[in-house]
Design an enzyme around this catalytic site. Structure first.
Site, PDB file in Angstrom:
ATOM      1  N   GLN A 178       0.818  -1.222   0.000  1.00 39.24           N
ATOM      2  CA  GLN A 178       0.000   0.000   0.000  1.00 39.24           C
ATOM      3  C   GLN A 178       0.849   1.268   0.000  1.00 39.24           C
ATOM      4  OE1 GLN A 178      -3.184  -0.041  -0.497  1.00 39.24           O
ATOM      5  NE2 GLN A 178      -3.799  -2.129   0.016  1.00 39.24           N
ATOM      6  N   CYS A 322      -9.689  -7.917   1.260  1.00 35.78           N
ATOM      7  CA  CYS A 322      -9.004  -9.188   1.068  1.00 35.78           C
ATOM      8  C   CYS A 322      -9.496 -10.259   2.016  1.00 35.78           C
ATOM      9  CB  CYS A 322      -7.516  -9.011   1.228  1.00 35.78           C
ATOM     10  SG  CYS A 322      -6.908  -7.727   0.171  1.00 35.78           S
TER      11      CYS A 322
END
Ligand code: PMP
Length: 386
Positions: A178, A322
């Protein structure tokens, strides 16, 4: 659809898909083939590898292409842990309690194999190198930390943790998924042995990623997870996905520092609008990046909000996308706010990207406001009936 879930995945940039299409259709030879077209692909592959290293200031690292960050995280952690133990260096690992499942499930697996793992919880919403040092002992072999948390957008002090890791342990793995795409990742300024990335978080397709590796102890070589034809220096067999590899490196090349400012402007705008409408909220996390915004609404349930936003055609996330469609309480929120059950159920994640506009933010805030007003009206009418 109004897409505000860029931390889950990004659309593929048109310039990237054009590059991929070109390779898929006209430069499709197998890079292991010995004729010219194959050699050309091998050359392109190696160029992409060098470019990746240059873009991340990681010229001294080895770079391997993988199927994504799940594979890279598995590979780096399993490999370094097993190798260190086989060299009798120890069997204890220190990691944060807020890692992505592709990291914490590997650690859980290692625990079943006789390793010991200490999971650090944040202190006052922050992690520090000091916590890693204090949790370490003689048999501690490695540390694991993510650069930016995928649920809260919190930035971990990777520079300080890396510098301490160099002194205290044999390896340090960083999940940088990220953090990539904003010119933040520069390996010349941090100490890590392994770092993973995933193309689909920076406008390349899903199913392509990479691992950068540079051991501090030369005996800690990587062991392959996949055995076969010996591609990627014998360490990651399987015909290389050249179209996606070239596409991913091109996507990284196209990322711009201005993407950060764009997110910052929109994030400021979001807070301005929420404040103007007096919607009660708190932002979760400290030291956050502007493109991942985790919001706790003291009057609204995340499940209701998600349905309402979905009906309005707005895509956001509750916890991490996720953890596959489930609305299980996030281990990240639990670690950051252990005693705040309401916060666990009343948090949504908004993540911004290159194509996000003020109009998207307006639509989001208006839908939240409508739900908030409806709840208040309902509450007032219930009060009257009492
Ligand atoms: N780490 C983090 C922090 C992530 O956000 C993700 C994807 N959600 C992954 C790892 C897994 O990456 P991939 O989808 O490429 O397997």
């Amino acid at each position: 659809m109004i897409y505000l879930d860029y931390a889950a995945t990004t659309p593929v940039d048109k310039r990237v898909s054009e590059r991929i299409h070109q390779v898929l259709t006209t430069e499709f030879a197998n890079p292991s083939s010995v004729y010219q077209a194959g050699k050309h692909q091998k050359h392109q592959l190696n160029q992409a590898r060098n470019q990746l290293k240059q873009l991340l200031n990681a010229v001294d690292y080895d770079a391997y292409f993988t199927s994504g960050a799940t594979e890279s995280n598995n590979w780096a952690i399993l490999s370094q842990a097993m190798k260190a133990r086989s060299l009798n260096l120890g069997n204890h690992i220190v990691a944060t309690a807020v890692e992505h499942p592709s990291v914490n499930s590997v650690l859980a697996y290692l625990e079943t194999q006789g390793f010991e793992v200490t999971y650090l919880a944040p202190k006052k919403e922050r992690f520090s190198a000091e916590q890693f040092i204090q949790a370490s002992r003689k048999e501690t072999i490695g540390w694991v930390a993510m650069w930016v948390n995928n649920e809260l957008g919190t930035r971990l002090p990777i520079e300080a943790i890396g510098a301490a890791a160099r002194e205290y342990v044999h390896w340090f793995h960083v999940d940088a998924v990220q953090a990539l795409g904003y010119s933040m990742v520069d390996l010349s300024t941090i100490a890590v042995t392994s770092l993973s990335g995933s193309g689909h978080k920076f406008y390349a397709p899903k199913g392509i990623g990479f691992l950068l590796y540079q051991p501090w102890n030369p005996a800690l070589t990587l062991s392959p997870l996949l055995h076969g034809g010996g591609q990627e220096s014998g360490l990651r067999s399987g015909t290389e996905n050249v179209p996606y590899i070239l596409g991913m490196v091109h996507a990284l090349e196209l990322t711009k520092e201005s993407d950060w400012q764009h997110s910052q402007d929109l994030s400021d705008y979001l807070f301005e609008r929420l404040n103007a409408l007096k919607i009660p909220y708190q932002r979760n996390g400290k030291d956050t990046v502007p493109y991942i915004i985790s919001l706790y609404f003291s009057d609204l349930l995340a499940s209701q909000l998600l349905i309402q936003l979905d009906l309005a055609g707005i895509a956001v996330s509750a916890g991490s996308a996720c953890s596959a469609g489930s609305l299980e309480v996030s281990h990240v929120l639990k670690a950051y706010y252990p005693n705040e059950e309401a916060r666990h159920h009343q948090t949504i994640r908004i993540s911004l990207g290159r194509d996000t506009t003020k109009a998207d933010i307006n639509a989001l805030v208006e839908t939240i406001n409508e739900l908030q007003e409806r709840k208040q009206t309902l509450w007032h009418s219930q009060q009257k009936q009492l």
